[in-house]
Structures are given as C-alpha cells and as structure tokens.
Design a protein around this motif. Structure first.
Motif, PDB file in Angstrom:
ATOM      1  N   LEU A  23       3.805  24.264  -3.939  1.00 37.90           N
ATOM      2  CA  LEU A  23       4.292  25.645  -3.986  1.00 37.90           C
ATOM      3  C   LEU A  23       5.693  25.795  -3.381  1.00 37.90           C
ATOM      4  O   LEU A  23       6.359  26.802  -3.601  1.00 37.90           O
ATOM      5  CB  LEU A  23       3.307  26.587  -3.276  1.00 37.90           C
ATOM      6  CG  LEU A  23       1.940  26.741  -3.962  1.00 37.90           C
ATOM      7  CD1 LEU A  23       1.069  27.726  -3.182  1.00 37.90           C
ATOM      8  CD2 LEU A  23       2.074  27.202  -5.407  1.00 37.90           C
ATOM      9  N   CYS A  24       6.140  24.812  -2.630  1.00 37.93           N
ATOM     10  CA  CYS A  24       7.491  24.876  -2.069  1.00 37.93           C
ATOM     11  C   CYS A  24       8.528  24.725  -3.182  1.00 37.93           C
ATOM     12  O   CYS A  24       8.355  23.898  -4.085  1.00 37.93           O
ATOM     13  CB  CYS A  24       7.680  23.777  -1.019  1.00 37.93           C
ATOM     14  SG  CYS A  24       7.139  24.267   0.627  1.00 37.93           S
ATOM     15  N   HIS A  52       7.162  28.104   3.768  1.00 35.32           N
ATOM     16  CA  HIS A  52       5.966  27.263   3.829  1.00 35.32           C
ATOM     17  C   HIS A  52       5.216  27.582   5.128  1.00 35.32           C
ATOM     18  O   HIS A  52       5.614  27.153   6.198  1.00 35.32           O
ATOM     19  CB  HIS A  52       6.371  25.784   3.792  1.00 35.32           C
ATOM     20  CG  HIS A  52       5.199  24.858   3.810  1.00 35.32           C
ATOM     21  ND1 HIS A  52       4.530  24.487   2.679  1.00 35.32           N
ATOM     22  CD2 HIS A  52       4.541  24.256   4.837  1.00 35.32           C
ATOM     23  CE1 HIS A  52       3.528  23.681   2.995  1.00 35.32           C
ATOM     24  NE2 HIS A  52       3.515  23.536   4.320  1.00 35.32           N
ATOM     25  N   HIS A  86       0.138  26.704   2.187  1.00 38.80           N
ATOM     26  CA  HIS A  86       1.279  27.540   1.785  1.00 38.80           C
ATOM     27  C   HIS A  86       0.745  28.897   1.306  1.00 38.80           C
ATOM     28  O   HIS A  86       0.042  28.978   0.304  1.00 38.80           O
ATOM     29  CB  HIS A  86       2.095  26.847   0.676  1.00 38.80           C
ATOM     30  CG  HIS A  86       3.421  27.483   0.428  1.00 38.80           C
ATOM     31  ND1 HIS A  86       4.582  26.765   0.260  1.00 38.80           N
ATOM     32  CD2 HIS A  86       3.777  28.793   0.346  1.00 38.80           C
ATOM     33  CE1 HIS A  86       5.590  27.599   0.064  1.00 38.80           C
ATOM     34  NE2 HIS A  86       5.119  28.845   0.109  1.00 38.80           N
ATOM     35  N   CYS A  99       3.815  19.636  -0.922  1.00 39.65           N
ATOM     36  CA  CYS A  99       3.358  20.994  -1.228  1.00 39.65           C
ATOM     37  C   CYS A  99       3.915  21.414  -2.587  1.00 39.65           C
ATOM     38  O   CYS A  99       5.123  21.505  -2.775  1.00 39.65           O
ATOM     39  CB  CYS A  99       3.823  21.952  -0.144  1.00 39.65           C
ATOM     40  SG  CYS A  99       3.417  23.653  -0.573  1.00 39.65           S
TER      41      CYS A  99
HETATM   42 ZN    ZN Z   1       4.899  24.778   0.678  1.00 44.34          ZN
END
Ligand code: ZN
Length: 307
Positions: A70-71, A109, A145, A68
C-alpha cells in the motif's frame, strides 16, 4: 463524487492498466450463488483472484518480511492515486470483489488502528458508496498500513437489511438483536444525526471493540465497520464486533478445510471463496457456522461495547 464520476475514474484507471482490466473483466464470468441464511440473503462468490488476500499471512513475522503493497513507492507504476480527503489516497483495487471497488489508503505507513473517524467524511463525499474498514485482526490483509475500502452501497445485503429494520422511530444506536430477525451474527447499528448528539454517538461507535474468543480480551482490532449515507441523507454506521479473525475450517487439515477468511464484505453478505471446491460445497448451514465462529451469534459481552 456521484456515480458518473466514480465510473469515469474507474474506466480511466482500467484503460491504462491491463492487469487490473483483466481482473475486472473476469468478474463478469465468476460464479455467484444465493445463500439464504435465516433472514440474511447472502451471496457466495467464487473469486480465484482473491486468494492473495484470503490466504494472506498476516502474522507479525510475515508482515515484517514483505514489502508493504500500500505504500506509494511499492505500487505498480500503472496505479493512479486520486486526490481524496486530506491524508487519504483513493486507489482502484486491482483485485476487485465488485465492479466498483476502491482502496482508500493513509498517505503514511502506520498500522491499522481504531475505526477512522474520517470515514464519516468519506461517506458524505461519495453518497453512493459504502466505506468499510477491516480491523487489524478482522480481515485486513495489510494490518501494517491503515486503509479502508469502498464499494457501491446498493451491493451489500446487510446494509439494505439494516436500513429496512433500523428505522428512525427506534433509538439511534441499537443491537441487531432488536430487529427480531434470524441472523447468523449480531452487530451494532447507528444513525448519526448532524448535531451534537450525533457527534457524541460517532465517537462512541468508533470505540466499539471485539473480544478474542481464545483469551477473552477485548480487542479493538477485531471489528468491521461500514459508513454510508441512507436514503434520508443521514449517516449510517454498522460495527460488527468479532470473536476471531478466521473460522476453524480455515486451519483444518482434513476434509472440512475451506479457504475462507471473512472480512467486512463477507460479513456484509458477500462470502468470497477463491477455491472452486469450497464454492461448490458452501451452503447456508456451513456459512452460518463460519459467521458464528468469527462473530457473536448471541448477545454481546458488555465490555466490548462500553470499554
Ligand atoms: Zn505501507
């Protein structure tokens, strides 16, 4: 957060992140052309860096297989996380569509779910910005996410049009059909007053769904939403119920194929085309067809508004 603070924040991030700086500088050189679609004065943008988002595989299997992005642990080390509202981080988007383009990321998340009510607080906190949201099946390239995005509200043709035609003399929630305009798709517009009625309306608006054109099922993931403060200091919301994630031409294997995958910004009148050939071919008729396939050109089915 005013425009000066926003500019300072972006400038600071770009001063230490050369890759993002390169993409921002490239924005000044890319092609843009007018697409007058009935009464919607849209713009086509040739933005090669967006291919990673436009062409992204968003099926469950592909999402499971990738890390991911965006994490916090998977982000580039140069990317700064700015304090924003509780639970949300503000990040400069390194693949911008506009010179001011933020991603606002849930600290946890968790999947892209209903339209976040916190978007109202974000719009209040930054009155020059439009905060927008792509439902899990309506343009989100990270449906796993939860996140929204923000750009300057003055950049978005659909928001300008809505402020002009949804005046305060009209009901506080209406369909764009009532504008009496020639638009390629319809949407719901709401003016949220700072009172009990406004709170009830806010809750109602964030529950609007789309409807999958293949199954006929209502789907909360098939929506785009915009929140912003208007020139009277009132909160505005647009929700665009969708019928499909992508238009037929995205999947076509013949000469009609086009790499276009409309998310909220495309729906707001900035159609993003990463491939030069597609950018050259796009015209108002093709753009209208794309909008009609992913959203509702006619009246909405009742169940998606009140379900
Ligand atoms: Zn994430």
């Amino acid at each position: 957060m005013n425009t000066e603070e926003i500019n300072d924040l972006v400038e600071h991030q770009l001063s230490i992140w050369s890759e993002a700086r390169k993409n921002f500088d490239a924005l000044t050189l890319i092609g843009r052309k007018q697409l007058k679609i009935g009464d919607l004065g849209a713009i086509a943008q040739h933005n090669p860096a967006r291919i990673r988002s436009t062409g992204a595989k968003t099926d469950a299997e592909s999402i499971r297989k990738r890390e991911c992005f965006l994490c916090a642990g998977n982000r580039p080390s140069e990317q700064i996380s700015y304090e924003w509202l509780p639970g949300w981080e503000l990040l400069v988007n390194p693949y911008p569509i506009l010179p001011i383009h933020f991603t606002i990321v849930d600290k946890q998340h968790r999947p892209q779910d209903a339209i976040p009510l916190d978007m109202a607080l974000m719009a209040e906190k930054a009155p020059d910005l439009a905060i927008f949201f792509n439902g899990a099946r309506a343009g989100a390239s990270a449906p796993d996410h939860r996140h929204c995005q923000a750009v300057l509200k003055s950049e978005l043709p659909l928001l300008r049009l809505t402020e002009r035609y949804h005046t305060q003399s009209l009901p506080s929630i209406i369909s764009s059909e009532k504008f009496g305009l020639d638009l390629p798709f319809n949407f719901i517009s709401a003016i949220i007053t700072p009172d009990k009625e406004g709170m009830i309306l806010l809750s109602l608006v964030t529950k609007i769904k789309g409807e999958d054109s293949l199954t006929g099922e209502a789907d909360p993931g098939l929506v785009n939403a915009f929140f912003w403060m208007d020139s009277n200091g009132l909160l505005r919301i647009i929700v665009i119920p969708r019928r499909a994630h992508r238009p037929k031409c995205f999947y076509a294997e013949d000469e009609t194929a086009m790499t276009v995958s409309p998310g909220a910004l495309d729906m707001a009148g900035l159609m993003i085309l990463p491939i030069e050939r597609d950018y050259e071919r796009i015209n108002p008729d093709l753009a209208r067809k794309i909008y009609e396939e992913v959203a509702f050109a006619g009246p909405f089915p009742e169940k998606i508004i009140l379900a």
